[in-house]
Design a protein around this motif. Sequence first.
Motif, short mmCIF file in Angstrom:
data_model
loop_
_atom_site.label_atom_id
_atom_site.label_comp_id
_atom_site.label_asym_id
_atom_site.label_seq_id
_atom_site.Cartn_x
_atom_site.Cartn_y
_atom_site.Cartn_z
N VAL A 23 109.79 -39.47 49.55
CA VAL A 23 111.17 -38.97 49.04
C VAL A 23 111.57 -37.81 49.81
O VAL A 23 110.95 -36.98 50.08
CB VAL A 23 110.86 -38.67 47.52
N THR A 25 114.90 -35.25 49.52
CA THR A 25 115.96 -34.84 48.79
C THR A 25 116.36 -33.46 49.24
O THR A 25 115.67 -32.72 49.79
CB THR A 25 115.30 -34.58 47.30
N ALA A 38 111.12 -32.82 42.25
CA ALA A 38 109.50 -33.03 42.87
C ALA A 38 108.78 -32.80 41.84
O ALA A 38 107.52 -33.59 41.72
CB ALA A 38 109.66 -32.30 43.97
N VAL A 52 106.98 -35.40 49.33
CA VAL A 52 108.67 -35.04 49.34
C VAL A 52 108.91 -34.35 50.71
O VAL A 52 108.08 -33.29 51.07
CB VAL A 52 108.87 -34.45 48.35
#
Length: 104
Positions: A23, A25, A38, A52
């Motif tokens: 991911v 972000t 997260a 993440v």
Amino acid sequence: ADHSALPTGVLPKSPVPLAPDLVGTDLQMPMMSGLEMAARLRAFAATAHVPVIMLTARGYIASEEELAKPNIRQLMPKPFGAAQLLERVQATLATFGNSARAAA
């Protein structure tokens, strides 16, 4: 499952059936911070292992422990180029991808 109809910043009550490999972000988002997102991903068994990459314009500095708790594996200050991002994605997947998939 398609969650595109969800309002911005709202996560489904249960994670998607297939967890992503990674991911990416931003730290600053309108409905919740990237840290909160997260942490929410980390709270579900199906997505707890997903690494993440956090993007930030603030020059945010965090300890390794603070980043590891919500599974943030890279912190990228802006500005950066596409090649730098791709390099970080590849490195993160190479380092954490196999163990993440095994944990799923």
